[in-house]
Design an enzyme around this catalytic site. Structure first.
Site, PDB file in Angstrom:
ATOM      1  N   TYR A 149     101.633  -7.539  41.484  1.00 41.23           N
ATOM      2  CA  TYR A 149     100.181  -7.342  41.397  1.00 41.23           C
ATOM      3  C   TYR A 149      99.588  -8.286  40.341  1.00 41.23           C
ATOM      4  CZ  TYR A 149      95.760  -4.703  41.260  1.00 41.23           C
ATOM      5  OH  TYR A 149      94.435  -4.311  41.323  1.00 41.23           O
ATOM      6  N   LYS A 153      97.356 -11.462  41.360  1.00 43.62           N
ATOM      7  CA  LYS A 153      95.942 -11.600  40.971  1.00 43.62           C
ATOM      8  C   LYS A 153      95.741 -12.858  40.129  1.00 43.62           C
ATOM      9  CE  LYS A 153      94.068  -7.893  42.854  1.00 43.62           C
ATOM     10  NZ  LYS A 153      93.077  -8.002  43.939  1.00 43.62           N
ATOM     11  N   TYR A 163      89.322 -23.984  44.072  1.00 43.77           N
ATOM     12  CA  TYR A 163      88.297 -24.169  45.116  1.00 43.77           C
ATOM     13  C   TYR A 163      86.939 -24.441  44.473  1.00 43.77           C
ATOM     14  CZ  TYR A 163      90.719 -23.143  49.510  1.00 43.77           C
ATOM     15  OH  TYR A 163      91.525 -23.202  50.617  1.00 43.77           O
TER      16      TYR A 163
END
Ligand code: UDP
Length: 311
Positions: A149, A153, A163
């Protein structure tokens, strides 16, 4: 102007409250979910709404070309999020935060949408500082059981910043601290639903470890208000969202007993592996940028949550 919004994980706890918010606002919501850790019941009341489009699919295998809409917002909330869920679905958790994030980013890129990622306070791991602000890089065990997790993340955040930098996509990252409220699964393993479940069944409250570890609990309505504000602000770096009021797990157990008005007692159990010893958000950035802070106290929020399970 009505907006068109895509929400992955829209049938989950936070996702379904977001769907409600935007539908009530008159917007058009496309919701994608595969129900891995969510529940159809959370969106059942929306299925007949003409502004609600539901796609039952796994976003890690979805064909992005199939989704050719102009979305104002793409909100990526799909992921197992409670420790017992991501321990049960380790590979799925890694994939949804990596491959799933990439696919959601590509959908956002096609229509130059504002993209928002539900990151987490877990990126700070077991923090070595007592209040975690966004500048803190974290103390994460990269190969521990929680890493699926935490690192998932963290990878998601890295991909989103890439991006943003490369394609100038308008991306947002929120780091959500412990949030609770109606629609959490009573068996999702997290401390508040677990305590409520035990209290409803007149059982002692299970405490993992010594109970001196701290958490700061934010009621869902406060969180949703914060998320909506993040979408409109001109800021692309991570923002903490959570309630800075900090409690030990023992104090939480005492509050639950007080609200239920009965003596339940506690049962001490083995600590969870790599369990963070403290967690408390520094929300100064959110206060300044969004003019936002949580309004609902733990006691008030717990009462509203308990009502949901009793009715
Ligand atoms: N915890 C507990 N009893 C429970 C469930 C959790 O003592 O029935 C503890 C857990 O070990 C952790 C804290 O409560 O220290 C919060 O756990 P949760 O699973 O709610 O969320 P986390 O913050 O660890 O993601």
């Amino acid at each position: 102007m009505n907006k068109k919004i895509l929400i992955s994980g829209g049938a989950g706890f936070i996702g379904s409250h977001l769907c409600d918010f935007f539908i009530n606002n008159g917007d058009i919501v496309w919701c994608i979910d595969n129900f891995i850790t969510s529940n159809k019941k959370n969106i059942e009341h929306l299925l007949k709404d003409k502004n609600f489009i539901f796609i039952e699919e796994d976003i890690t295998t979805i064909n992005e070309d199939k989704i050719d809409e102009k979305f104002d917002y793409v909100l990526h909330f799909a992921s197992p999020a409670s420790p017992i869920d991501y321990l049960k679905y380790p590979i799925e958790t890694l994939k949804v935060n990596s491959i799933g994030t990439e696919k959601m980013l590509n959908i956002a890129l096609k229509s130059n949408s504002t993209f928002l990622f539900s990151s987490t306070s877990e990126v700070y791991g077991d923090p070595l500082v007592s209040t975690q602000d966004e500048q803190y890089w974290g103390n994460v065990n990269p190969i521990g059981v929680r890493s699926v997790y935490d690192e998932g993340k963290r990878f998601g955040e890295a991909l989103i910043m890439a991006y943003h930098r490369k394609f100038k996509l308008n991306t947002k990252i929120i780091r959500i601290f412990n949030t609770y409220g109606p629609r959490m699964r009573l068996n999702d393993g997290r401390v508040i639903p677990n305590f409520i479940y035990n209290a409803l069944n007149n059982k002692p409250l299970p405490i993992y470890g010594d109970g001196k570890q701290t958490r700061s609990f934010c009621y869902i309505d406060d969180l949703i208000e914060g998320i909506v504000k993040v979408l409109e602000v001109d800021y692309n770096l991570p923002i903490n969202l959570g309630n800075p009021e900090e409690f030990t797990i023992i104090e939480l157990a005492e509050k639950i007993e007080k609200i239920f008005g009965k003596k339940l007692g506690t049962q001490y159990k083995e600590p969870m592996p790599d369990d963070p010893k403290k967690r408390k958000p520094d929300i100064n950035l959110a206060k300044k940028l969004l003019n936002w802070e949580p309004k609902i106290s733990l006691e008030e929020g717990l009462k509203k949550t308990i009502e949901y399970y009793i009715i």
